[in-house]
Design an enzyme around this catalytic site. Structure first.
Site, PDB file in Angstrom:
ATOM      1  CB  SER A   1      -8.043   3.568   2.911  1.00 40.43           C
ATOM      2  OG  SER A   1      -7.174   3.020   3.886  1.00 40.43           O
TER       3      SER A   1
ATOM      4  CE  LYS B   1      -3.906   1.919   2.677  1.00 39.91           C
ATOM      5  NZ  LYS B   1      -4.704   1.754   3.903  1.00 39.91           N
TER       6      LYS B   1
ATOM      7  CB  SER C   1      -8.168   0.647   5.774  1.00 44.34           C
ATOM      8  OG  SER C   1      -8.936   1.814   5.691  1.00 44.34           O
TER       9      SER C   1
HETATM   10  N1  GLN Z   1     -12.888   3.988   6.558  1.00 44.99           N
HETATM   11  C1  GLN Z   1     -12.280   4.438   7.771  1.00 44.99           C
HETATM   12  C2  GLN Z   1     -11.913   5.896   7.633  1.00 44.99           C
HETATM   13  O1  GLN Z   1     -12.283   6.459   6.670  1.00 44.99           O
HETATM   14  C3  GLN Z   1     -11.098   3.594   8.101  1.00 44.99           C
HETATM   15  C4  GLN Z   1      -9.918   3.901   7.293  1.00 44.99           C
HETATM   16  C5  GLN Z   1      -8.732   3.070   7.618  1.00 44.99           C
HETATM   17  O2  GLN Z   1      -8.840   2.034   8.284  1.00 44.99           O
HETATM   18  N2  GLN Z   1      -7.566   3.562   7.199  1.00 44.99           N
HETATM   19  O3  GLN Z   1     -11.291   6.475   8.446  1.00 44.99           O
END
Ligand code: GLN
Length: 488
Positions: free
Chosen positions: A153, A78, A177
């Site tokens: 994400s 990532k 994410s």
């Molecule tokens: N969807 C969550 C957010 O927008 C989690 C994101 C993540 O785990 N990086 O913060």
């Protein structure tokens, strides 16, 4: 079967016996990227030359009799995890031109065992989002339906695994994410216990929640990746000094004696009927394997979305203060007025969701509001953690769906942040409590979209859910289905 379709453990067997070379499997993965990346859009950077150099080094090491399970295996990372000499963008305009002068600890560890890094994957800017649509760089599509989001994400990582554009991947999970995109893409995603894996070289979003973890084609591969990335690191004071077990030892059949907790109230409004159906079937399979199921109560779980969306933005607003046009690549205006330069750099360098979080977080931390928002959220976070502690006194693992719906359509929720935030309803509380969780494929919706089962365990008990996940996987065939790249 093509080499790019192999799992890590299958590739390892062939590499070890010298039936294939790392160069061959790396070339196969690079060809696969050439063939499908145009449609999926999962990579921000493909590091072809480096990958081939890593592959040759791996082949050399295998020749010398040194072949660990990841040696010579092509992986994607990532693009929020620092890689020396390779741009690390966080899918943000503000880091334009940033090339880290050092490797994150996880990447160093992969390099030590001669794994092959094929590229950096797309994400929501700085990890903020659930669909990868908040990337300032490109759109990633779900390989199972190109009109849909891959989740986020770590949507790029999950999509590269699902479409065989790598053999395994690393993502990050601050609120879901790793698990949510893995469930949407039909792959296995594991968020380790907070402190299990070093965050050194992971660009910080919310430091008390962030954790790096594997995204893989099956449970065995997730365990193999976890073996290598786990462990104490003097460069990260939040990494814990605690022995790392061989997680593959947990992968044995039979669930007799295992107690599985099912939280009451997970069958709430807003959970898609196909998701509920697949979840209930999964519970039956797990019971059929010998586990005992019992209901548990997590009284404060309903507050997790509110708590998370105060704590994560508060930490983000502080972590992202460093991007001011002075220390990193992007600067909007070179006028003499410093304040103006800061504000125009930050207004154009950050996308709308990141700006929303910075504003929310700054407000929550401001004098006069701190106690009411951040302070209160921290207290409720403790209650959520206590709920899990109590629950794990009477069960070994907890089961929930990984996400309330299958992958939604591109654009469907982007204008409505609150609805987007609700897609994290099942995953956020594990980060707040610091406990580990995994998502494993557990079925398909009527439209043929993958559905994930989330399995949680208490701190440092990844082995417990790995065993359940492995037995479930052995008893089902969801993980071996492959997307056919269709448009709906
Ligand atoms: N969807 C969550 C957010 O927008 C989690 C994101 C993540 O785990 N990086 O913060």
């Amino acid at each position: 079967m093509e080499l790019y379709e192999l799992t890590i453990h299958e590739a390892h067997e062939l590499l070890r016996k010298r039936e294939i070379s790392s160069r061959e499997i790396t070339e196969s993965v690079l060809d696969r990227i050439d063939a499908v990346e145009d449609r999926v859009g999962a990579y921000i950077t493909v590091t072809k030359d480096q990958a081939l150099a890593h592959a040759d080094a791996a082949d050399e090491s295998i020749k010398n009799g040194d072949c660990t399970p990841l040696t010579g295996v092509p992986l994607s990372i990532k693009d929020i995890i620092c890689t020396k000499g390779i741009p690390t963008t966080c899918a943000s305009k503000i880091l334009k031109g940033f090339i880290p002068p050092y490797d994150s600890t996880v990447v160093q560890r992969l390099k030590t065992v001669n794994a092959v890094i094929v590229g950096k994957t797309n994400l929501d800017e700085f990890g903020m989002g659930s669909s990868t649509e908040n990337s300032a760089i490109k759109t990633t599509r779900n390989p199972w339906d190109l009109e849909r989001i891959p989740g986020g994400s770590s949507g790029g990582s999950a999509a590269t695994v699902a479409s065989d554009m790598c053999i395994g991947s690393l993502g990050t999970d601050t609120g879901g994410s790793i698990r949510q995109p893995s469930s949407h893409c039909g792959v296995v995603g594991l968020k380790p216990t907070y402190g299990r894996v070093s965050r050194f070289g992971l660009v910080a979003f919310a430091s008390s929640l962030d954790q790096i973890g594997p995204i893989a084609k099956d449970v065995t591969d997730a365990a193999l990746l976890l073996n290598v990335i786990s462990g104490h690191d003097p460069n990260d004071s939040t990494s814990v000094q605690r022995e790392v077990p061989d997680y593959t030892k947990a992968l044995v059949s039979g669930l007799k004696g295992v107690t599985v907790g099912i939280p009451t109230g997970y069958d709430r409004e807003g959970v898609d009927p196909d998701v509920m159906g697949a979840f209930q079937k999964a519970v039956q399979v797990i019971e059929g394997l010998g586990a005992t199921c019992r209901e548990i109560i997590l009284p404060h779980n309903d507050y997790s979305v509110a708590v998370y969306y105060l704590i994560a933005p508060a930490e983000a607003s502080s972590n992202l203060a460093r991007y001011d046009g002075v220390k990193y690549g992007f600067r909007e205006d070179s006028s003499e007025d410093l304040l103006k330069m800061y504000s125009s750099t930050r207004s154009t360098g950050f996308g709308p969701e990141v700006q929303r979080r910075i504003i929310l977080g700054t407000y929550a931390l401001s004098a006069g509001y701190y106690d009411a928002y951040y302070g209160k959220a921290s207290q409720v976070r403790t209650l959520i953690t206590e709920d899990y502690k109590k629950a794990f006194e009477i069960c070994d693992v907890i089961l929930t769906p990984a996400a309330p719906t299958p992958a939604f359509r591109l654009g469907e929720k982007i204008e409505d942040p609150l609805t987007m935030y609700l897609s994290d309803i099942f995953t956020l509380s594990a980060n707040l409590a610091g406990i580990p969780g995994v998502s494993v494929p557990c079925g398909f919706s009527q439209a043929g979209l993958p559905i994930g089962l989330q399995i949680l365990a208490s701190h440092f008990n990844e082995a417990k859910f790995l065993k359940v996940a492995y037995c479930f996987e052995q008893a089902t065939e969801h993980h071996i289905q492959k997307p056919q790249f269709h448009n709906s």
